[in-house]
Design a protein around this motif. Structure first.
Motif, PDB file in Angstrom:
ATOM      1  N   ARG A 194       0.837  -1.208   0.000  1.00  0.00           N
ATOM      2  CA  ARG A 194       0.000   0.000   0.000  1.00  0.00           C
ATOM      3  C   ARG A 194       0.866   1.251   0.000  1.00  0.00           C
ATOM      4  O   ARG A 194       0.616   2.202  -0.740  1.00  0.00           O
ATOM      5  CB  ARG A 194      -0.912   0.019   1.222  1.00  0.00           C
ATOM      6  N   ALA A 195       1.887   1.260   0.853  1.00  0.00           N
ATOM      7  CA  ALA A 195       2.781   2.423   0.921  1.00  0.00           C
ATOM      8  C   ALA A 195       3.489   2.635  -0.409  1.00  0.00           C
ATOM      9  O   ALA A 195       3.553   3.759  -0.916  1.00  0.00           O
ATOM     10  CB  ALA A 195       3.794   2.233   2.048  1.00  0.00           C
ATOM     11  N   GLU A 196       4.006   1.564  -0.975  1.00  0.00           N
ATOM     12  CA  GLU A 196       4.714   1.665  -2.258  1.00  0.00           C
ATOM     13  C   GLU A 196       3.787   2.146  -3.371  1.00  0.00           C
ATOM     14  O   GLU A 196       4.144   3.029  -4.154  1.00  0.00           O
ATOM     15  CB  GLU A 196       5.319   0.310  -2.626  1.00  0.00           C
ATOM     16  N   SER A 197       2.581   1.595  -3.432  1.00  0.00           N
ATOM     17  CA  SER A 197       1.623   1.990  -4.461  1.00  0.00           C
ATOM     18  C   SER A 197       1.254   3.463  -4.344  1.00  0.00           C
ATOM     19  O   SER A 197       1.136   4.172  -5.354  1.00  0.00           O
ATOM     20  CB  SER A 197       0.355   1.139  -4.354  1.00  0.00           C
ATOM     21  N   THR A 198       1.080   3.925  -3.127  1.00  0.00           N
ATOM     22  CA  THR A 198       0.741   5.327  -2.906  1.00  0.00           C
ATOM     23  C   THR A 198       1.878   6.229  -3.373  1.00  0.00           C
ATOM     24  O   THR A 198       1.653   7.256  -4.015  1.00  0.00           O
ATOM     25  CB  THR A 198       0.429   5.565  -1.416  1.00  0.00           C
ATOM     26  N   MET A 203       1.925   6.391  -7.179  1.00  0.00           N
ATOM     27  CA  MET A 203       0.911   7.326  -7.688  1.00  0.00           C
ATOM     28  C   MET A 203       1.372   8.770  -7.515  1.00  0.00           C
ATOM     29  O   MET A 203       1.222   9.595  -8.414  1.00  0.00           O
ATOM     30  CB  MET A 203      -0.413   7.106  -6.964  1.00  0.00           C
ATOM     31  N   LEU A 204       1.927   9.090  -6.372  1.00  0.00           N
ATOM     32  CA  LEU A 204       2.384  10.446  -6.102  1.00  0.00           C
ATOM     33  C   LEU A 204       3.531  10.841  -7.029  1.00  0.00           C
ATOM     34  O   LEU A 204       3.599  11.987  -7.480  1.00  0.00           O
ATOM     35  CB  LEU A 204       2.821  10.585  -4.639  1.00  0.00           C
ATOM     36  N   SER A 205       4.412   9.913  -7.323  1.00  0.00           N
ATOM     37  CA  SER A 205       5.572  10.240  -8.154  1.00  0.00           C
ATOM     38  C   SER A 205       5.164  10.657  -9.561  1.00  0.00           C
ATOM     39  O   SER A 205       5.920  11.343 -10.247  1.00  0.00           O
ATOM     40  CB  SER A 205       6.548   9.065  -8.204  1.00  0.00           C
ATOM     41  N   GLY A 206       3.953  10.279  -9.984  1.00  0.00           N
ATOM     42  CA  GLY A 206       3.472  10.665 -11.309  1.00  0.00           C
ATOM     43  C   GLY A 206       3.378  12.166 -11.502  1.00  0.00           C
ATOM     44  O   GLY A 206       3.454  12.666 -12.626  1.00  0.00           O
ATOM     45  N   GLN A 207       3.247  12.913 -10.428  1.00  0.00           N
ATOM     46  CA  GLN A 207       3.152  14.355 -10.579  1.00  0.00           C
ATOM     47  C   GLN A 207       4.520  15.000 -10.772  1.00  0.00           C
ATOM     48  O   GLN A 207       4.615  16.168 -11.070  1.00  0.00           O
ATOM     49  CB  GLN A 207       2.396  14.971  -9.416  1.00  0.00           C
ATOM     50  N   ASN A 258      -0.819  14.947   2.845  1.00  0.00           N
ATOM     51  CA  ASN A 258      -1.676  13.860   3.329  1.00  0.00           C
ATOM     52  C   ASN A 258      -1.258  12.519   2.750  1.00  0.00           C
ATOM     53  O   ASN A 258      -1.326  11.487   3.440  1.00  0.00           O
ATOM     54  CB  ASN A 258      -3.140  14.157   3.011  1.00  0.00           C
ATOM     55  N   VAL A 259      -0.827  12.502   1.498  1.00  0.00           N
ATOM     56  CA  VAL A 259      -0.351  11.257   0.887  1.00  0.00           C
ATOM     57  C   VAL A 259       0.876  10.753   1.638  1.00  0.00           C
ATOM     58  O   VAL A 259       0.976   9.566   1.981  1.00  0.00           O
ATOM     59  CB  VAL A 259      -0.034  11.464  -0.612  1.00  0.00           C
ATOM     60  N   LEU A 260       1.804  11.645   1.912  1.00  0.00           N
ATOM     61  CA  LEU A 260       3.011  11.245   2.637  1.00  0.00           C
ATOM     62  C   LEU A 260       2.693  10.790   4.051  1.00  0.00           C
ATOM     63  O   LEU A 260       3.301   9.849   4.567  1.00  0.00           O
ATOM     64  CB  LEU A 260       4.026  12.399   2.644  1.00  0.00           C
ATOM     65  N   TRP A 261       1.710  11.417   4.682  1.00  0.00           N
ATOM     66  CA  TRP A 261       1.292  11.019   6.021  1.00  0.00           C
ATOM     67  C   TRP A 261       0.673   9.622   5.991  1.00  0.00           C
ATOM     68  O   TRP A 261       0.879   8.811   6.902  1.00  0.00           O
ATOM     69  CB  TRP A 261       0.306  12.048   6.568  1.00  0.00           C
ATOM     70  N   GLN A 294       3.490   7.173   5.735  1.00  0.00           N
ATOM     71  CA  GLN A 294       4.123   7.064   7.045  1.00  0.00           C
ATOM     72  C   GLN A 294       3.302   6.145   7.955  1.00  0.00           C
ATOM     73  O   GLN A 294       3.855   5.309   8.675  1.00  0.00           O
ATOM     74  CB  GLN A 294       4.273   8.442   7.683  1.00  0.00           C
ATOM     75  N   GLY A 295       1.986   6.265   7.908  1.00  0.00           N
ATOM     76  CA  GLY A 295       1.121   5.415   8.720  1.00  0.00           C
ATOM     77  C   GLY A 295       1.249   3.946   8.355  1.00  0.00           C
ATOM     78  O   GLY A 295       1.316   3.084   9.233  1.00  0.00           O
ATOM     79  N   GLU A 296       1.274   3.640   7.069  1.00  0.00           N
ATOM     80  CA  GLU A 296       1.421   2.244   6.643  1.00  0.00           C
ATOM     81  C   GLU A 296       2.757   1.670   7.098  1.00  0.00           C
ATOM     82  O   GLU A 296       2.838   0.523   7.536  1.00  0.00           O
ATOM     83  CB  GLU A 296       1.293   2.127   5.119  1.00  0.00           C
ATOM     84  N   ILE A 297       3.806   2.474   7.015  1.00  0.00           N
ATOM     85  CA  ILE A 297       5.123   2.006   7.457  1.00  0.00           C
ATOM     86  C   ILE A 297       5.129   1.778   8.964  1.00  0.00           C
ATOM     87  O   ILE A 297       5.685   0.784   9.450  1.00  0.00           O
ATOM     88  CB  ILE A 297       6.227   2.993   7.021  1.00  0.00           C
ATOM     89  N   ARG A 298       4.492   2.660   9.723  1.00  0.00           N
ATOM     90  CA  ARG A 298       4.415   2.478  11.176  1.00  0.00           C
ATOM     91  C   ARG A 298       3.653   1.209  11.533  1.00  0.00           C
ATOM     92  O   ARG A 298       4.024   0.494  12.472  1.00  0.00           O
ATOM     93  CB  ARG A 298       3.787   3.699  11.829  1.00  0.00           C
ATOM     94  N   LEU A 299       2.583   0.904  10.791  1.00  0.00           N
ATOM     95  CA  LEU A 299       1.850  -0.340  11.036  1.00  0.00           C
ATOM     96  C   LEU A 299       2.737  -1.549  10.750  1.00  0.00           C
ATOM     97  O   LEU A 299       2.756  -2.519  11.516  1.00  0.00           O
ATOM     98  CB  LEU A 299       0.580  -0.396  10.187  1.00  0.00           C
ATOM     99  N   ALA A 300       3.468  -1.505   9.642  1.00  0.00           N
ATOM    100  CA  ALA A 300       4.362  -2.611   9.297  1.00  0.00           C
ATOM    101  C   ALA A 300       5.421  -2.796  10.379  1.00  0.00           C
ATOM    102  O   ALA A 300       5.741  -3.933  10.764  1.00  0.00           O
ATOM    103  CB  ALA A 300       5.024  -2.364   7.938  1.00  0.00           C
ATOM    104  N   LEU A 301       5.953  -1.698  10.908  1.00  0.00           N
ATOM    105  CA  LEU A 301       6.954  -1.798  11.977  1.00  0.00           C
ATOM    106  C   LEU A 301       6.380  -2.434  13.230  1.00  0.00           C
ATOM    107  O   LEU A 301       7.052  -3.236  13.887  1.00  0.00           O
ATOM    108  CB  LEU A 301       7.529  -0.411  12.296  1.00  0.00           C
TER     109      LEU A 301
END
Length: 87
Positions: free
Chosen positions: A35-39, A42-46, A62-65, A68-75
Motif C-alpha cells: 500500500r505504501a509503495e503503491s501510494t 501514484m504520487l511520483s506521477g506528478q 496527506n499522501v506522505l502522512w 508514514q502510517g502504513e510504514i508504522r503499522l508494518a513496523l
C-alpha cells in the motif's frame, strides 16, 4: 501502553492482538508495505516532467502522512514477530 493524551493518528491506537499467533504476519506486513509503495508510485506521477497539473501541497502532505502510517503499522507487526519469534 499509549498515552491517550497524545493520540493523533490511527496507528497510535493499533496494537497487535494479544491472541495473534507468534511470528511474523508476513501477509499483513506485505499488504502494508505494498500500500505504501503503491501510494508513492501514484504520487511520483506528478513529478514525471510532463508539466501536467500537480496536486496541491496539502494533498501531497496527506499522501506522505498515509505512507508514514502504513510504514508504522508494518513496523509494529515486525516488532511483534521479533518479540514472539521462536515461541
Amino acid at each position: 501502553m499509549t498515552d491517550l493524551n497524545f493520540i493523533c493518528t490511527p496507528e497510535d491506537l493499533f496494537e497487535v492482538p494479544a491472541d495473534a499467533p507468534p511470528g511474523y504476519p508476513t501477509d499483513a506486513i506485505d499488504c502494508a508495505l505494498t500500500r505504501a509503495e503503491s501510494t508513492l508510485i501514484m504520487l511520483s506521477g506528478q513529478f514525471d516532467g510532463t508539466g501536467a497539473e500537480q496536486n496541491a501541497p496539502h494533498i501531497v502532505s496527506n499522501v506522505l502522512w498515509a505512507v508514514q502510517g502504513e510504514i508504522r503499522l508494518a513496523l509494529k507487526m515486525l516488532r511483534h514477530g521479533h518479540k514472539t519469534e521462536g515461541k
